[in-house]
Design a protein around this motif. Structure first.
Motif, PDB file in Angstrom:
ATOM      1  N   ARG A  80      14.686  11.412 -18.096  1.00  0.00           N
ATOM      2  CA  ARG A  80      14.654  11.527 -16.633  1.00  0.00           C
ATOM      3  C   ARG A  80      13.342  10.971 -16.074  1.00  0.00           C
ATOM      4  N   GLU A  81      12.230  11.270 -16.747  1.00  0.00           N
ATOM      5  CA  GLU A  81      10.944  10.731 -16.305  1.00  0.00           C
ATOM      6  C   GLU A  81      10.951   9.199 -16.385  1.00  0.00           C
ATOM      7  N   LEU A  82      11.477   8.666 -17.474  1.00  0.00           N
ATOM      8  CA  LEU A  82      11.533   7.213 -17.637  1.00  0.00           C
ATOM      9  C   LEU A  82      12.421   6.576 -16.579  1.00  0.00           C
ATOM     10  N   ALA A  83      13.571   7.172 -16.301  1.00  0.00           N
ATOM     11  CA  ALA A  83      14.463   6.645 -15.267  1.00  0.00           C
ATOM     12  C   ALA A  83      13.764   6.630 -13.911  1.00  0.00           C
ATOM     13  N   LYS A  84      12.979   7.663 -13.635  1.00  0.00           N
ATOM     14  CA  LYS A  84      12.232   7.728 -12.375  1.00  0.00           C
ATOM     15  C   LYS A  84      11.154   6.643 -12.325  1.00  0.00           C
ATOM     16  N   LEU A  85      10.470   6.408 -13.437  1.00  0.00           N
ATOM     17  CA  LEU A  85       9.459   5.341 -13.495  1.00  0.00           C
ATOM     18  C   LEU A  85      10.086   3.973 -13.240  1.00  0.00           C
ATOM     19  N   ILE A  86      11.265   3.756 -13.800  1.00  0.00           N
ATOM     20  CA  ILE A  86      11.975   2.490 -13.592  1.00  0.00           C
ATOM     21  C   ILE A  86      12.350   2.342 -12.119  1.00  0.00           C
ATOM     22  N   GLU A  87      12.870   3.420 -11.540  1.00  0.00           N
ATOM     23  CA  GLU A  87      13.244   3.392 -10.120  1.00  0.00           C
ATOM     24  C   GLU A  87      12.030   3.098  -9.231  1.00  0.00           C
ATOM     25  N   LEU A  88      10.900   3.733  -9.520  1.00  0.00           N
ATOM     26  CA  LEU A  88       9.685   3.493  -8.743  1.00  0.00           C
ATOM     27  C   LEU A  88       9.192   2.051  -8.906  1.00  0.00           C
ATOM     28  N   ALA A  89       9.291   1.513 -10.112  1.00  0.00           N
ATOM     29  CA  ALA A  89       8.878   0.126 -10.355  1.00  0.00           C
ATOM     30  C   ALA A  89       9.764  -0.841  -9.579  1.00  0.00           C
ATOM     31  N   GLU A  90      11.062  -0.569  -9.546  1.00  0.00           N
ATOM     32  CA  GLU A  90      11.980  -1.421  -8.781  1.00  0.00           C
ATOM     33  C   GLU A  90      11.635  -1.378  -7.295  1.00  0.00           C
ATOM     34  N   ASP A  91      11.369  -0.177  -6.777  1.00  0.00           N
ATOM     35  CA  ASP A  91      11.016  -0.027  -5.360  1.00  0.00           C
ATOM     36  C   ASP A  91       9.716  -0.750  -5.042  1.00  0.00           C
ATOM     37  N   GLU A  92       8.730  -0.603  -5.921  1.00  0.00           N
ATOM     38  CA  GLU A  92       7.436  -1.244  -5.717  1.00  0.00           C
ATOM     39  C   GLU A  92       7.569  -2.765  -5.706  1.00  0.00           C
ATOM     40  N   PHE A  93       8.362  -3.283  -6.630  1.00  0.00           N
ATOM     41  CA  PHE A  93       8.560  -4.738  -6.702  1.00  0.00           C
ATOM     42  C   PHE A  93       9.293  -5.245  -5.459  1.00  0.00           C
ATOM     43  N   GLU A  94      10.297  -4.497  -5.026  1.00  0.00           N
ATOM     44  CA  GLU A  94      11.049  -4.886  -3.827  1.00  0.00           C
ATOM     45  C   GLU A  94      10.140  -4.903  -2.602  1.00  0.00           C
ATOM     46  N   LEU A  95       9.277  -3.916  -2.466  1.00  0.00           N
ATOM     47  CA  LEU A  95       8.328  -3.877  -1.360  1.00  0.00           C
ATOM     48  C   LEU A  95       7.385  -5.074  -1.405  1.00  0.00           C
ATOM     49  N   LEU A  96       6.891  -5.388  -2.569  1.00  0.00           N
ATOM     50  CA  LEU A  96       5.983  -6.522  -2.722  1.00  0.00           C
ATOM     51  C   LEU A  96       6.666  -7.827  -2.335  1.00  0.00           C
ATOM     52  N   MET A  97       7.894  -8.011  -2.759  1.00  0.00           N
ATOM     53  CA  MET A  97       8.624  -9.249  -2.444  1.00  0.00           C
ATOM     54  C   MET A  97       8.902  -9.339  -0.944  1.00  0.00           C
TER      55      MET A  97
END
Length: 100
Positions: A80-97
């Motif tokens: 669950r922690e790893l899935a949350k880290l992946i979700e946060l990374a996706e959100d961060e990348f989307e914001l940056l783009m």
């Protein structure tokens, strides 16, 4: 935008550790440290299958395909922690783009 790094104890009881790096550009790097097995996957190739206190992290060829490239069992709480880290990374990348 930095990679997140975690280590998890595998639930098989043999003391093996899983070294995981979540890369915000859409990749996950996984190493079973004691066995020196290294794997890599894109986020969209990953699937989490929960079964009680254990969860299987599965990498399939071509998002949603039937061919399993690799899989590893984790404690469900760690997954669950790893899935949350992946979700946060996706959100961060989307914001940056979006900001570019």
């Amino acid at each position: 935008m930095l990679a997140e790094h975690r280590q998890y104890l595998l639930p098989e009881g043999n003391g093996s550790h899983l070294d995981v790096t979540v890369i915000p550009t859409g990749f996950l790097e996984v190493e079973i440290m004691e066995e020196h097995d290294k794997y890599q996957a894109e986020f969209d190739e990953l699937l989490f299958l929960a079964n009680g206190k254990k969860t299987e992290l599965i990498c399939r060829d071509h998002a949603g395909g039937e061919c399993v490239r690799w899989q590893v069992k984790m404690a469900s709480e760690d997954a669950r922690e790893l899935a949350k880290l992946i979700e946060l990374a996706e959100d961060e990348f989307e914001l940056l783009m979006r900001d570019l």
